[in-house]
Design a protein around this motif. Structure first.
Motif, PDB file in Angstrom:
ATOM      1  N   PHE A 156      16.256  17.881 -22.359  1.00  0.00           N
ATOM      2  CA  PHE A 156      14.798  18.051 -22.444  1.00  0.00           C
ATOM      3  C   PHE A 156      14.187  18.191 -21.038  1.00  0.00           C
ATOM      4  O   PHE A 156      13.283  18.994 -20.817  1.00  0.00           O
ATOM      5  N   ASP A 157      14.716  17.411 -20.097  1.00  0.00           N
ATOM      6  CA  ASP A 157      14.192  17.461 -18.719  1.00  0.00           C
ATOM      7  C   ASP A 157      14.399  18.843 -18.086  1.00  0.00           C
ATOM      8  O   ASP A 157      13.583  19.280 -17.265  1.00  0.00           O
ATOM      9  N   VAL A 158      15.488  19.511 -18.455  1.00  0.00           N
ATOM     10  CA  VAL A 158      15.731  20.864 -17.925  1.00  0.00           C
ATOM     11  C   VAL A 158      14.620  21.797 -18.430  1.00  0.00           C
ATOM     12  O   VAL A 158      14.087  22.621 -17.677  1.00  0.00           O
ATOM     13  N   GLY A 159      14.246  21.631 -19.699  1.00  0.00           N
ATOM     14  CA  GLY A 159      13.152  22.432 -20.261  1.00  0.00           C
ATOM     15  C   GLY A 159      11.836  22.145 -19.538  1.00  0.00           C
ATOM     16  O   GLY A 159      11.079  23.067 -19.222  1.00  0.00           O
ATOM     17  N   VAL A 160      11.589  20.861 -19.262  1.00  0.00           N
ATOM     18  CA  VAL A 160      10.366  20.490 -18.524  1.00  0.00           C
ATOM     19  C   VAL A 160      10.364  21.185 -17.159  1.00  0.00           C
ATOM     20  O   VAL A 160       9.351  21.736 -16.726  1.00  0.00           O
ATOM     21  N   MET A 161      11.535  21.192 -16.514  1.00  0.00           N
ATOM     22  CA  MET A 161      11.631  21.828 -15.190  1.00  0.00           C
ATOM     23  C   MET A 161      11.277  23.320 -15.274  1.00  0.00           C
ATOM     24  O   MET A 161      10.529  23.841 -14.447  1.00  0.00           O
ATOM     25  N   PHE A 162      11.814  24.002 -16.296  1.00  0.00           N
ATOM     26  CA  PHE A 162      11.527  25.434 -16.431  1.00  0.00           C
ATOM     27  C   PHE A 162      10.027  25.679 -16.658  1.00  0.00           C
ATOM     28  O   PHE A 162       9.437  26.559 -16.034  1.00  0.00           O
ATOM     29  N   VAL A 163       9.432  24.864 -17.550  1.00  0.00           N
ATOM     30  CA  VAL A 163       7.998  25.041 -17.839  1.00  0.00           C
ATOM     31  C   VAL A 163       7.180  24.787 -16.572  1.00  0.00           C
ATOM     32  O   VAL A 163       6.283  25.557 -16.217  1.00  0.00           O
ATOM     33  N   MET A 164       7.528  23.717 -15.846  1.00  0.00           N
ATOM     34  CA  MET A 164       6.800  23.418 -14.613  1.00  0.00           C
ATOM     35  C   MET A 164       6.997  24.526 -13.583  1.00  0.00           C
ATOM     36  O   MET A 164       6.113  24.794 -12.772  1.00  0.00           O
ATOM     37  N   GLY A 165       8.168  25.159 -13.618  1.00  0.00           N
ATOM     38  CA  GLY A 165       8.436  26.268 -12.705  1.00  0.00           C
ATOM     39  C   GLY A 165       7.472  27.420 -12.927  1.00  0.00           C
ATOM     40  O   GLY A 165       6.921  27.976 -11.971  1.00  0.00           O
ATOM     41  N   TRP A 166       7.233  27.748 -14.188  1.00  0.00           N
ATOM     42  CA  TRP A 166       6.288  28.843 -14.479  1.00  0.00           C
ATOM     43  C   TRP A 166       4.866  28.425 -14.119  1.00  0.00           C
ATOM     44  O   TRP A 166       4.081  29.239 -13.626  1.00  0.00           O
ATOM     45  N   ILE A 167       4.538  27.148 -14.359  1.00  0.00           N
ATOM     46  CA  ILE A 167       3.200  26.662 -13.965  1.00  0.00           C
ATOM     47  C   ILE A 167       3.057  26.758 -12.435  1.00  0.00           C
ATOM     48  O   ILE A 167       2.054  27.229 -11.913  1.00  0.00           O
ATOM     49  N   GLY A 168       4.112  26.332 -11.724  1.00  0.00           N
ATOM     50  CA  GLY A 168       4.087  26.405 -10.259  1.00  0.00           C
ATOM     51  C   GLY A 168       3.975  27.842  -9.770  1.00  0.00           C
ATOM     52  O   GLY A 168       3.268  28.117  -8.793  1.00  0.00           O
ATOM     53  N   PHE A 169       4.652  28.755 -10.459  1.00  0.00           N
ATOM     54  CA  PHE A 169       4.595  30.171 -10.082  1.00  0.00           C
ATOM     55  C   PHE A 169       3.179  30.718 -10.286  1.00  0.00           C
ATOM     56  O   PHE A 169       2.643  31.433  -9.425  1.00  0.00           O
ATOM     57  N   ALA A 170       2.555  30.343 -11.434  1.00  0.00           N
ATOM     58  CA  ALA A 170       1.171  30.775 -11.693  1.00  0.00           C
ATOM     59  C   ALA A 170       0.238  30.190 -10.631  1.00  0.00           C
ATOM     60  O   ALA A 170      -0.654  30.884 -10.126  1.00  0.00           O
ATOM     61  N   MET A 171       0.466  28.931 -10.262  1.00  0.00           N
ATOM     62  CA  MET A 171      -0.371  28.307  -9.233  1.00  0.00           C
ATOM     63  C   MET A 171      -0.215  29.028  -7.895  1.00  0.00           C
ATOM     64  O   MET A 171      -1.178  29.248  -7.167  1.00  0.00           O
ATOM     65  N   MET A 172       1.032  29.421  -7.601  1.00  0.00           N
ATOM     66  CA  MET A 172       1.302  30.141  -6.350  1.00  0.00           C
ATOM     67  C   MET A 172       0.526  31.466  -6.337  1.00  0.00           C
ATOM     68  O   MET A 172      -0.091  31.831  -5.354  1.00  0.00           O
ATOM     69  N   ARG A 173       0.545  32.161  -7.464  1.00  0.00           N
ATOM     70  CA  ARG A 173      -0.123  33.471  -7.544  1.00  0.00           C
ATOM     71  C   ARG A 173      -1.641  33.333  -7.475  1.00  0.00           C
ATOM     72  O   ARG A 173      -2.318  34.198  -6.949  1.00  0.00           O
ATOM     73  N   TYR A 174      -2.170  32.221  -8.041  1.00  0.00           N
ATOM     74  CA  TYR A 174      -3.621  32.017  -8.004  1.00  0.00           C
ATOM     75  C   TYR A 174      -4.045  31.173  -6.810  1.00  0.00           C
ATOM     76  O   TYR A 174      -5.179  30.710  -6.760  1.00  0.00           O
ATOM     77  N   ARG A 175      -3.142  30.999  -5.877  1.00  0.00           N
ATOM     78  CA  ARG A 175      -3.400  30.276  -4.625  1.00  0.00           C
ATOM     79  C   ARG A 175      -3.951  28.867  -4.874  1.00  0.00           C
ATOM     80  O   ARG A 175      -4.857  28.395  -4.193  1.00  0.00           O
ATOM     81  N   VAL A 176      -3.407  28.215  -5.894  1.00  0.00           N
ATOM     82  CA  VAL A 176      -3.734  26.807  -6.138  1.00  0.00           C
ATOM     83  C   VAL A 176      -2.596  25.990  -5.510  1.00  0.00           C
ATOM     84  O   VAL A 176      -1.439  26.169  -5.883  1.00  0.00           O
ATOM     85  N   PRO A 177      -2.893  25.120  -4.541  1.00  0.00           N
ATOM     86  CA  PRO A 177      -1.799  24.418  -3.851  1.00  0.00           C
ATOM     87  C   PRO A 177      -1.051  23.464  -4.781  1.00  0.00           C
ATOM     88  O   PRO A 177      -1.671  22.810  -5.624  1.00  0.00           O
ATOM     89  N   ALA A 178       0.259  23.403  -4.621  1.00  0.00           N
ATOM     90  CA  ALA A 178       1.068  22.563  -5.507  1.00  0.00           C
ATOM     91  C   ALA A 178       1.123  21.111  -5.021  1.00  0.00           C
ATOM     92  O   ALA A 178       1.351  20.208  -5.824  1.00  0.00           O
ATOM     93  N   ALA A 179       0.902  20.887  -3.720  1.00  0.00           N
ATOM     94  CA  ALA A 179       1.041  19.529  -3.177  1.00  0.00           C
ATOM     95  C   ALA A 179       0.099  18.523  -3.852  1.00  0.00           C
ATOM     96  O   ALA A 179       0.546  17.444  -4.267  1.00  0.00           O
ATOM     97  N   PRO A 180      -1.221  18.838  -3.996  1.00  0.00           N
ATOM     98  CA  PRO A 180      -2.090  17.849  -4.656  1.00  0.00           C
ATOM     99  C   PRO A 180      -1.652  17.573  -6.096  1.00  0.00           C
ATOM    100  O   PRO A 180      -1.785  16.446  -6.577  1.00  0.00           O
ATOM    101  N   PHE A 181      -1.108  18.592  -6.762  1.00  0.00           N
ATOM    102  CA  PHE A 181      -0.647  18.428  -8.150  1.00  0.00           C
ATOM    103  C   PHE A 181       0.449  17.366  -8.209  1.00  0.00           C
ATOM    104  O   PHE A 181       0.376  16.422  -8.991  1.00  0.00           O
ATOM    105  N   LEU A 182       1.450  17.524  -7.345  1.00  0.00           N
ATOM    106  CA  LEU A 182       2.591  16.606  -7.384  1.00  0.00           C
ATOM    107  C   LEU A 182       2.180  15.190  -6.983  1.00  0.00           C
ATOM    108  O   LEU A 182       2.552  14.209  -7.635  1.00  0.00           O
ATOM    109  N   ILE A 183       1.395  15.102  -5.907  1.00  0.00           N
ATOM    110  CA  ILE A 183       1.021  13.767  -5.413  1.00  0.00           C
ATOM    111  C   ILE A 183       0.104  13.079  -6.430  1.00  0.00           C
ATOM    112  O   ILE A 183       0.230  11.877  -6.682  1.00  0.00           O
ATOM    113  N   ALA A 184      -0.791  13.860  -7.062  1.00  0.00           N
ATOM    114  CA  ALA A 184      -1.649  13.277  -8.108  1.00  0.00           C
ATOM    115  C   ALA A 184      -0.803  12.849  -9.311  1.00  0.00           C
ATOM    116  O   ALA A 184      -1.082  11.832  -9.939  1.00  0.00           O
TER     117      ALA A 184
END
Lengths: 156, 504
Positions: free
Chosen positions: B411-439
């Motif tokens: 299940f954790d592997v699936g979570v990683m893949f989903v988060m990967g696409w979310i991170g990719f979308a954030m990268m494209r929309y210039r939303v920084p990932a650091a505050p997401f992770l730390i929050a």
């Protein structure tokens, strides 16, 4: 601008549907501040406010000066590759329980290497076999992790 | 426990070959990971994390700290040789490093980068040793309201300075906080966004989220544009840095180190702003200011001192307060948690041997960095020749093994893949990932401290402003918001408005 609209829509979805449907709270909680619902509602509210802020700043800023992405001369092919990568990920999830982690990793290594058009196909194939085996050896025998073996291949 | 006793306890913990070997290996992995364009120190630390599960806590954490320190220096090698910073922290090094490489003086620039990095590293580590214990003893008097305001301040500053605007950073932090609400409620134990799935009841796995956010988007970016990160490495040249040049740049190095220490100890600011501030201060005060930007060795020294000065200092809020200062320390806090350790003021009482063991390891890491860095400079062309299109599938497979190994759960592997696409979308929309992770990491702590405060006061919000410490953090939070909002408004006013032609 689009980001702001997305944030507002997400906040509305959370407040109107997701939180009432998917967050449960005991009926005897007297104070809303201590309720399990309070924190998600507060965050949804702040997300909505941030969304409005993004819409406002998006209206003020000239969008033409800030491209969303680096220009690419093969945008269509890029999207096809991304879609194929999504398929690889879905297949990984489907194959892992049956084929086991080692065989599935070998397949996705090779598929990804060819998807990114590697210039070293033979090296890619050799690495596709070796890398999952080395990782299996480390995680199964050094770290003591029960790596899923699957029904096709049983490794020591 | 006296200082000598603590030191002896720390030495007994790290005084073995495994600990030093892990540190040495960590610095080597970091330098190589940082030097590979397309990877970064963050990704190197994230990918090394799963290998620490089977180690002793101190050995695993030293391995990660070695990767962190090596990665920050390693990023300067491609910055100088191929004009591509291996890590964002090395962006300022390009300004003078690459012009030097163009003049055939890459070896000289890299030598100075190494010397400046090691000097800054030592200063940063000594600052950590001096200030972390003092801050931790002060933080022992913190109660839930103080911790709530401290975390709120940390999140505000992280959201404000991580991305291109406060709003994007705030959105990222809010999404991270929302994701952290998944699981059973902290007080009542009721379900929140679990959809009845037992895998979700303990919340999402932190390692799956972080590897998904920081490694998978890089893989997706590579899939989207496979020929990126291709650059031609310059030769090292015949000249090497001399002690005279080091002495001439020493003032800039020390100044840059202290800038790094100061900015690094404030959660959220990170190495890149520190490097640029150090560089601009060196240019402002240097006798050779007209040469800056054209291949001035003092510029390389200042920017490298600035970014390496941060490396030890970011551990000050991590160890003393339990608040990660940047993404890499957020990953390192994960390593602590996996081994059942909770960084914060209590750690200086309960696990003082680990704290002093880390201090000893950090001092030794500066020596290792000097040794490994000297070799890495000469061996960079072999690192640059690693085919990225083979490396990326290897990273993907490593991510799958690493994430699975945390809980033995697909299940954790699936979570990683989903988060990967979310991170990719954030990268494209210039939303920084650091505050997401730390929050995401601090979210449960923030909510827990808030609700504990409310329980203590019978839901009276006045408890959140109960004393000077909370007043201080509220004031800092407000000042941060005002300063960042003013900077944003100025930027909007300076930029072209909708419907108006661009100026100039």
């Amino acid at each position: 601008m689009r980001l702001g609209v997305g944030a507002v829509l997400a906040a509305l979805f959370l407040a109107v549907y997701a939180i009432p449907a998917w967050v449960s709270s005991p009926s005897n909680v007297g104070n809303i501040i201590l309720s399990p619902l309070f924190w998600p509602y507060a965050l949804a509210g702040f997300t909505g406010l941030t969304g409005f802020g993004l819409i406002y700043s998006g209206l003020r800023l000239d969008q033409s000066g800030a491209p969303l992405e680096e220009p690419s001369d093969e945008a269509g092919a890029a999207w096809v590759r991304l879609a194929l990568m999504a398929v690889i990920m879905v297949l990984t999830m489907l194959l892992l329980p049956g084929l086991g982690m080692v065989l599935t990793s070998m397949l996705i290594f090779a598929a990804t290497a060819f998807l990114v058009r590697t210039r070293h196909p033979m090296t890619a194939l050799v690495c596709a076999v070796l890398v999952p085996l080395v990782l299996y050896a480390f995680f199964a025998h050094v770290a003591g992790v029960a790596i899923p073996q699957g029904e096709v291949l049983r490794l020591p | 426990m006296s200082f000598v006793d603590s030191l002896a306890a720390g030495l007994s913990l790290v005084g073995n070959i495994e600990a030093f070997l892990a540190l040495f290996l960590g610095v080597a992995i970091g330098v190589i990971g940082g030097a590979i364009p397309g990877m970064s120190a963050t990704m190197a630390v994230a990918l090394t994390l799963p290998f620490t599960f089977a180690m002793q806590p101190i050995t695993g954490i030293l391995l990660l700290l070695g990767v962190y320190k090596g990665g920050i220096f390693g990023g300067s090698i491609p910055a100088i040789l191929i004009k591509t910073p291996g890590t964002p922290a090395s962006s300022a090094t390009i300004l003078d490093g690459y012009p030097m490489a163009e003049k055939g003086e890459a070896g000289r620039a890299l030598g100075m980068a190494l010397w400046a990095s090691c000097t800054a590293d030592v200063i940063s580590n000594l600052s950590l040793i001096l200030f972390a214990g003092w801050l931790a003893s002060f933080a022992l008097s913190f109660g839930p309201p103080e911790f709530f305001t401290l975390i709120l301040f940390s999140l505000t500053i992280i959201a404000g300075v991580s991305g291109e605007s406060l709003l994007r950073g705030a959105l990222s932090a809010l999404l991270g906080l929302l994701l952290a609400t998944i699981g059973l409620d902290l007080v009542y134990g009721t379900n929140r966004f679990t959809f009845g799935d037992p895998n979700m009841m303990g919340g999402l796995n932190f390692i799956a989220v972080l590897i998904g956010l920081f490694a998978i988007p890089e893989i997706l970016a590579m899939v989207r544009h496979p020929t990126a990160h291709v650059g031609k490495a310059r030769s090292l040249g015949k000249n090497w840095v001399t002690f005279g040049e080091y002495r001439r740049s020493f003032k800039s190095i020390v100044r840059g180190s202290f800038i790094g220490v100061f900015l690094g100890s404030i959660p959220g600011i990170g190495a890149a702003p520190s490097a640029f501030l150090s560089y601009s201060e060196a240019r402002r005060t240097s006798k050779n200011r007209e040469n800056f930007g054209k291949g001035e060795i003092e510029g390389v020294a200042a920017s490298e001192a600035g970014n390496n000065g941060v490396a030890g200092a970011t551990l000050i809020p991590l160890l003393a307060l339990g608040v990660p200062g940047d993404v890499i320390t957020a990953i390192i806090i994960g390593a602590f948690m996996i081994h059942g350790l909770q960084p914060g003021p209590m750690m200086f009482i309960l696990n003082v041997d680990i704290i002093y063991g880390l201090f000893i390891g950090l001092i030794v890491s500066s020596v290792f960095l000097f040794l490994i860095g000297s070799i890495a400079i000469r061996g960079f062309k072999y690192v640059a020749d690693v085919p990225k299109r083979i490396l990326i599938p290897a990273v993907l497979v490593l991510c799958i093994y690493g994430v699975f190994a945390v809980n033995n759960n697909i299940f954790d592997v699936g979570v990683m893949f989903v988060m990967g696409w979310i991170g990719f979308a954030m990268m494209r929309y210039r939303v920084p990932a650091a505050p997401f992770l730390i929050a995401f990491i601090l979210g449960p702590l923030l909510e827990d401290n808030f609700r504990q405060s409310m329980l203590m006061s019978g839901s009276d919000p006045a408890i959140l402003v109960r004393g000077p410490i909370t007043w201080f953090f509220w004031a800092m939070t407000l000042l941060t918001i005002i300063a960042i909002a003013r900077a944003g408004i100025r930027a909007v006013k300076a930029g072209p408005l909708l419907g108006q032609p661009p100026q100039g």
